[in-house]
Design an enzyme around this catalytic site. Structure first.
Site, PDB file in Angstrom:
ATOM      1  N   SER A  58       0.810  -1.221   0.000  1.00 13.03           N
ATOM      2  CA  SER A  58       0.000   0.000   0.000  1.00 13.03           C
ATOM      3  C   SER A  58       0.841   1.269   0.000  1.00 13.03           C
ATOM      4  O   SER A  58       0.329   2.351  -0.286  1.00 13.03           O
ATOM      5  CB  SER A  58      -0.939   0.022   1.214  1.00 13.03           C
ATOM      6  OG  SER A  58      -0.208   0.206   2.415  1.00 13.03           O
ATOM      7  N   LYS A 119       1.160   4.858   6.943  1.00 14.14           N
ATOM      8  CA  LYS A 119       0.621   5.688   5.857  1.00 14.14           C
ATOM      9  C   LYS A 119       1.341   7.031   5.875  1.00 14.14           C
ATOM     10  O   LYS A 119       2.130   7.344   6.769  1.00 14.14           O
ATOM     11  CB  LYS A 119      -0.890   5.916   6.029  1.00 14.14           C
ATOM     12  CG  LYS A 119      -1.750   4.658   6.095  1.00 14.14           C
ATOM     13  CD  LYS A 119      -1.815   3.916   4.775  1.00 14.14           C
ATOM     14  CE  LYS A 119      -2.699   2.672   4.889  1.00 14.14           C
ATOM     15  NZ  LYS A 119      -2.638   1.833   3.655  1.00 14.14           N
TER      16      LYS A 119
END
Length: 282
Positions: A58, A119
């Site tokens: 991701s 993230k």
């Protein structure tokens, strides 16, 4: 006349015969040593640095599946999430500090707050975040997005192409994945590369105002990341993330492997290493 002396003279005692006066230092028992070691490691991991591994794609292209990094624990302060097993000892976050846009952060993912995610910080309190046609918009302005050469990553036990359209057989027979890559530059000047795999449903989102104490986080692999664009649910999106959930900031890459190593074949420990990635900073 007897010349033999009445008594034999006694010699003075030699230094070696003197009793020892220094006390030997008492060594710790093994259980005590083990307890001390555990405490030192726990303090180091809780307040200084802690290792994390990357189990997904991701955050491509910056982070690859099989990367191992060190996260600094002090930049955003300390809470129970900073401690091993999230021990509920600290009632609030101490020495709290707000991250900057562009920081790569490790945090406990909502709604369960029990799994470490990584993230990039896109929106901080007061920001309005929106995707329009695959372009990030901050506070009503488009974030510059400049095409770069494709990101190429070899197929390995840790990496497979997302779909056949990105799979390429190189001239030497190697199997690789080629992903469209772009350079984003935030208003602060912070730049990083992202992947855009084509038209997707998340290319257009409603504007979201980030409230106080919350963060809007996104993966760099924009079309293969469950992040703040999606509602918080187990195994899905994370929604807006409370700043209190922060665990640390990605700092340095300490190891990376393509997953091909075999514990019983020591030479594969070296051939599986991605040496060019080790030591990189964020």
């Amino acid at each position: 006349m007897n010349d033999t002396p009445d008594a034999t003279p006694q010699s003075s005692p030699s230094p070696a015969a003197e009793p020892a006066v220094k006390k030997e230092k008492k060594e710790d028992s093994f259980p005590v040593f083990l307890i001390k070691l555990v405490l030192v490691v726990a303090i180091f991991r809780s307040f200084i640095f802690s290792p994390f591994n990357i189990p997904s794609e991701s955050m491509l292209p910056r982070l690859e599946n099989g990367d191992y990094l060190l996260a600094a624990k002090w930049p955003y302060g300390y809470s129970s999430y900073s401690l091993p097993f999230s021990a509920p000892i600290l009632p609030k976050r101490y020495f709290a500090s707000q991250p900057e846009r562009g920081d790569v952060v490790i945090f406990k993912a909502p709604p369960g707050n029990d799994i470490d995610y990584i993230k990039r910080v896109i929106g901080v309190p007061g920001d309005t975040v929106q995707m329009i046609g695959g372009v990030l918009h901050l506070n009503g302005k488009a974030v510059p997005k400049v095409k770069q050469p494709d990101f190429v990553i070899p197929v390995s036990p840790n990496t497979d192409c997302l779909s056949a359209e990105f799979a390429v057989t190189e001239a030497d027979g190697r199997q690789t994945c080629h992903y469209p890559q772009f350079r984003e530059t935030l208003p602060s000047g912070k730049s990083y590369n992202v992947l855009d795999l084509g038209q997707r449903s998340v290319d257009d989102t409603v504007p979201v105002l980030v409230p106080e104490g919350q963060l809007f986080l996104m993966g760099d692999n924009r079309d293969n990341s469950m992040d703040s664009r999606f509602p918080a649910m187990e195994g899905g999106g994370i929604g807006l993330v409370p700043q209190d959930n922060l665990v640390g900031r990605a700092t340095v890459m300490m190891w990376s492997t393509d997953g091909s190593a075999n514990w019983f074949l020591p030479w594969t420990w070296f051939s599986a290493a991605r040496w060019d990635r080790i030591g990189g900073t964020f």
